[in-house]
Design a protein around this motif. Structure first.
Motif, PDB file in Angstrom:
ATOM      1  N   MET A 118       0.844  -1.195   0.000  1.00  0.00           N
ATOM      2  CA  MET A 118       0.000   0.000   0.000  1.00  0.00           C
ATOM      3  C   MET A 118       0.877   1.243   0.000  1.00  0.00           C
ATOM      4  O   MET A 118       1.789   1.363   0.790  1.00  0.00           O
ATOM      5  CB  MET A 118      -0.896   0.018   1.243  1.00  0.00           C
ATOM      6  N   ARG A 119       0.610   2.203  -0.919  1.00  0.00           N
ATOM      7  CA  ARG A 119       1.412   3.393  -0.993  1.00  0.00           C
ATOM      8  C   ARG A 119       1.080   4.343   0.161  1.00  0.00           C
ATOM      9  O   ARG A 119       0.027   4.259   0.774  1.00  0.00           O
ATOM     10  CB  ARG A 119       1.189   4.082  -2.335  1.00  0.00           C
ATOM     11  N   SER A 120       2.005   5.319   0.411  1.00  0.00           N
ATOM     12  CA  SER A 120       1.855   6.219   1.545  1.00  0.00           C
ATOM     13  C   SER A 120       0.558   6.995   1.481  1.00  0.00           C
ATOM     14  O   SER A 120      -0.146   7.151   2.481  1.00  0.00           O
ATOM     15  CB  SER A 120       3.045   7.180   1.593  1.00  0.00           C
ATOM     16  N   LEU A 121       0.202   7.530   0.285  1.00  0.00           N
ATOM     17  CA  LEU A 121      -1.025   8.300   0.157  1.00  0.00           C
ATOM     18  C   LEU A 121      -2.240   7.461   0.493  1.00  0.00           C
ATOM     19  O   LEU A 121      -3.179   7.921   1.150  1.00  0.00           O
ATOM     20  CB  LEU A 121      -1.138   8.861  -1.271  1.00  0.00           C
ATOM     21  N   GLU A 122      -2.251   6.208   0.062  1.00  0.00           N
ATOM     22  CA  GLU A 122      -3.376   5.326   0.366  1.00  0.00           C
ATOM     23  C   GLU A 122      -3.470   5.058   1.860  1.00  0.00           C
ATOM     24  O   GLU A 122      -4.561   4.920   2.413  1.00  0.00           O
ATOM     25  CB  GLU A 122      -3.226   4.017  -0.414  1.00  0.00           C
ATOM     26  N   ARG A 123      -2.325   4.982   2.520  1.00  0.00           N
ATOM     27  CA  ARG A 123      -2.352   4.794   3.971  1.00  0.00           C
ATOM     28  C   ARG A 123      -3.019   5.975   4.652  1.00  0.00           C
ATOM     29  O   ARG A 123      -3.821   5.810   5.580  1.00  0.00           O
ATOM     30  CB  ARG A 123      -0.927   4.619   4.506  1.00  0.00           C
ATOM     31  N   HIS A 124      -2.694   7.199   4.213  1.00  0.00           N
ATOM     32  CA  HIS A 124      -3.330   8.388   4.796  1.00  0.00           C
ATOM     33  C   HIS A 124      -4.843   8.339   4.608  1.00  0.00           C
ATOM     34  O   HIS A 124      -5.603   8.726   5.505  1.00  0.00           O
ATOM     35  CB  HIS A 124      -2.774   9.659   4.141  1.00  0.00           C
ATOM     36  N   ARG A 125      -5.280   7.855   3.450  1.00  0.00           N
ATOM     37  CA  ARG A 125      -6.714   7.806   3.159  1.00  0.00           C
ATOM     38  C   ARG A 125      -7.437   6.761   3.985  1.00  0.00           C
ATOM     39  O   ARG A 125      -8.664   6.756   4.048  1.00  0.00           O
ATOM     40  CB  ARG A 125      -6.920   7.528   1.670  1.00  0.00           C
ATOM     41  N   ASP A 126      -6.713   5.846   4.598  1.00  0.00           N
ATOM     42  CA  ASP A 126      -7.331   4.780   5.394  1.00  0.00           C
ATOM     43  C   ASP A 126      -7.643   5.215   6.822  1.00  0.00           C
ATOM     44  O   ASP A 126      -8.118   4.406   7.626  1.00  0.00           O
ATOM     45  CB  ASP A 126      -6.412   3.552   5.440  1.00  0.00           C
ATOM     46  N   VAL A 127      -7.400   6.480   7.170  1.00  0.00           N
ATOM     47  CA  VAL A 127      -7.650   6.942   8.539  1.00  0.00           C
ATOM     48  C   VAL A 127      -9.100   6.700   8.945  1.00  0.00           C
ATOM     49  O   VAL A 127      -9.387   6.132   9.997  1.00  0.00           O
ATOM     50  CB  VAL A 127      -7.294   8.433   8.681  1.00  0.00           C
ATOM     51  N   ALA A 128     -10.028   7.157   8.112  1.00  0.00           N
ATOM     52  CA  ALA A 128     -11.452   7.015   8.450  1.00  0.00           C
ATOM     53  C   ALA A 128     -11.855   5.554   8.548  1.00  0.00           C
ATOM     54  O   ALA A 128     -12.564   5.161   9.485  1.00  0.00           O
ATOM     55  CB  ALA A 128     -12.306   7.735   7.412  1.00  0.00           C
ATOM     56  N   ALA A 129     -11.399   4.740   7.585  1.00  0.00           N
ATOM     57  CA  ALA A 129     -11.759   3.318   7.602  1.00  0.00           C
ATOM     58  C   ALA A 129     -11.224   2.643   8.857  1.00  0.00           C
ATOM     59  O   ALA A 129     -11.902   1.804   9.467  1.00  0.00           O
ATOM     60  CB  ALA A 129     -11.217   2.628   6.351  1.00  0.00           C
ATOM     61  N   TYR A 130     -10.012   3.005   9.275  1.00  0.00           N
ATOM     62  CA  TYR A 130      -9.443   2.419  10.489  1.00  0.00           C
ATOM     63  C   TYR A 130     -10.221   2.874  11.716  1.00  0.00           C
ATOM     64  O   TYR A 130     -10.567   2.061  12.591  1.00  0.00           O
ATOM     65  CB  TYR A 130      -7.979   2.827  10.618  1.00  0.00           C
ATOM     66  N   ALA A 131     -10.514   4.178  11.805  1.00  0.00           N
ATOM     67  CA  ALA A 131     -11.225   4.707  12.964  1.00  0.00           C
ATOM     68  C   ALA A 131     -12.614   4.097  13.100  1.00  0.00           C
ATOM     69  O   ALA A 131     -13.111   3.865  14.206  1.00  0.00           O
ATOM     70  CB  ALA A 131     -11.321   6.228  12.878  1.00  0.00           C
ATOM     71  N   LEU A 132     -13.261   3.816  11.967  1.00  0.00           N
ATOM     72  CA  LEU A 132     -14.609   3.252  11.987  1.00  0.00           C
ATOM     73  C   LEU A 132     -14.610   1.733  12.088  1.00  0.00           C
ATOM     74  O   LEU A 132     -15.662   1.118  12.160  1.00  0.00           O
ATOM     75  CB  LEU A 132     -15.369   3.684  10.735  1.00  0.00           C
ATOM     76  N   GLY A 133     -13.408   1.123  12.080  1.00  0.00           N
ATOM     77  CA  GLY A 133     -13.306  -0.316  12.281  1.00  0.00           C
ATOM     78  C   GLY A 133     -13.742  -1.162  11.108  1.00  0.00           C
ATOM     79  O   GLY A 133     -14.204  -2.294  11.289  1.00  0.00           O
ATOM     80  N   VAL A 134     -13.588  -0.651   9.881  1.00  0.00           N
ATOM     81  CA  VAL A 134     -14.040  -1.415   8.714  1.00  0.00           C
ATOM     82  C   VAL A 134     -12.870  -2.024   7.945  1.00  0.00           C
ATOM     83  O   VAL A 134     -13.097  -2.691   6.929  1.00  0.00           O
ATOM     84  CB  VAL A 134     -14.879  -0.518   7.769  1.00  0.00           C
ATOM     85  N   LEU A 135     -11.647  -1.812   8.388  1.00  0.00           N
ATOM     86  CA  LEU A 135     -10.505  -2.462   7.745  1.00  0.00           C
ATOM     87  C   LEU A 135     -10.435  -3.924   8.173  1.00  0.00           C
ATOM     88  O   LEU A 135     -10.860  -4.281   9.273  1.00  0.00           O
ATOM     89  CB  LEU A 135      -9.196  -1.759   8.130  1.00  0.00           C
ATOM     90  N   SER A 136      -9.889  -4.751   7.305  1.00  0.00           N
ATOM     91  CA  SER A 136      -9.659  -6.140   7.690  1.00  0.00           C
ATOM     92  C   SER A 136      -8.556  -6.187   8.746  1.00  0.00           C
ATOM     93  O   SER A 136      -7.840  -5.193   8.970  1.00  0.00           O
ATOM     94  CB  SER A 136      -9.245  -6.965   6.470  1.00  0.00           C
ATOM     95  N   GLU A 137      -8.413  -7.324   9.406  1.00  0.00           N
ATOM     96  CA  GLU A 137      -7.407  -7.448  10.459  1.00  0.00           C
ATOM     97  C   GLU A 137      -6.001  -7.186   9.917  1.00  0.00           C
ATOM     98  O   GLU A 137      -5.206  -6.494  10.546  1.00  0.00           O
ATOM     99  CB  GLU A 137      -7.477  -8.845  11.078  1.00  0.00           C
TER     100      GLU A 137
END
Length: 217
Positions: A1-20
């Motif tokens: 995963m590229r750095s920019l995509e990691r930044h965009r995952d903030v909301a998904a992580y906070a809301l608990g919708v990312l896979s383990e």
């Protein structure tokens, strides 16, 4: 995963919708990105409200059901109340600063009708040897938290978790303990829960190991 995509995952992580696996990779990113760590904390009030909605919604209600006009009006009223409270707090703070500048430091002893409730708790875990202190202050949105911690067993990623009296859990702040550095570190975070809704705070590693518990007042 590229750095920019990691930044965009903030909301998904906070809301608990990312896979383990994705959550694990994002936590590695958090250890090196103070900006994303701060943004995760900012999502606290949103995740808290979504959790309360989920718990208060009957199972037979479709997840895509639209709120009726009465619910919308109540939500708008609640937002308006919060905005008025925030404006009053800002005006009061400005007025106090002007009075202090004109009259002198003695005026700081004036009582305030909107005085914040502050608490300080600390503990040392005999097994892990980790010492922590939590200072809290009530805010309109929930609780402002300052954490001080001494942990000489690093390096490891850690979280401060607020555990509600109803069993709900919320990540207050995250950090990375340095390699065998037992000096005191200070972090700031926030919880969408009010102080009287929090039963305890727990310091845990990223993989769930318990390090120390601090009972709320």
């Amino acid at each position: 995963m590229r750095s920019l995509e990691r930044h965009r995952d903030v909301a998904a992580y906070a809301l608990g919708v990312l896979s383990e696996a994705e959550a694990f990779r994002f936590e590695d990113h958090l250890m090196e990105c103070p900006q994303c760590t701060a943004h995760v904390t900012e999502f606290g009030p949103v995740t808290r409200q979504l959790m309360l909605y989920r718990r208060s919604t009957p199972r037979f209600v479709h997840p895509m059901a639209q709120p009726g006009p009465q619910m919308l009006n109540r939500l708008l009223d609640a937002v308006a109340v919060r905005h008025r409270a925030a404006r009053r707090r800002t005006v009061y703070a400005l007025a106090v600063s002007v009075v202090i500048a004109l009259v002198g430091p003695g005026v700081a002893l004036m009582a305030s009708g909107e005085e914040h409730t502050r608490q300080v708790v600390e503990a040392t875990d005999a097994r892990s040897g980790v010492w922590a202190q939590v200072r809290t202050e009530n805010e309109v949105y929930g609780t402002q938290v300052e954490l001080k911690v001494k942990d000489g067993a690093g390096p490891r990623a850690c979280h401060l978790i607020a555990v509600g009296r109803d069993g709900a859990e919320e990540t207050v702040t995250s950090w990375s303990a340095a390699h065998h550095d037992a000096r005191e570190n200070t972090m700031k975070g926030a919880s969408a829960m009010q102080a009287d809704e929090i039963a305890r705070y727990e310091v845990r590693t990223a993989d769930g190991e318990h390090l120390v518990t601090l009972k709320a007042g």
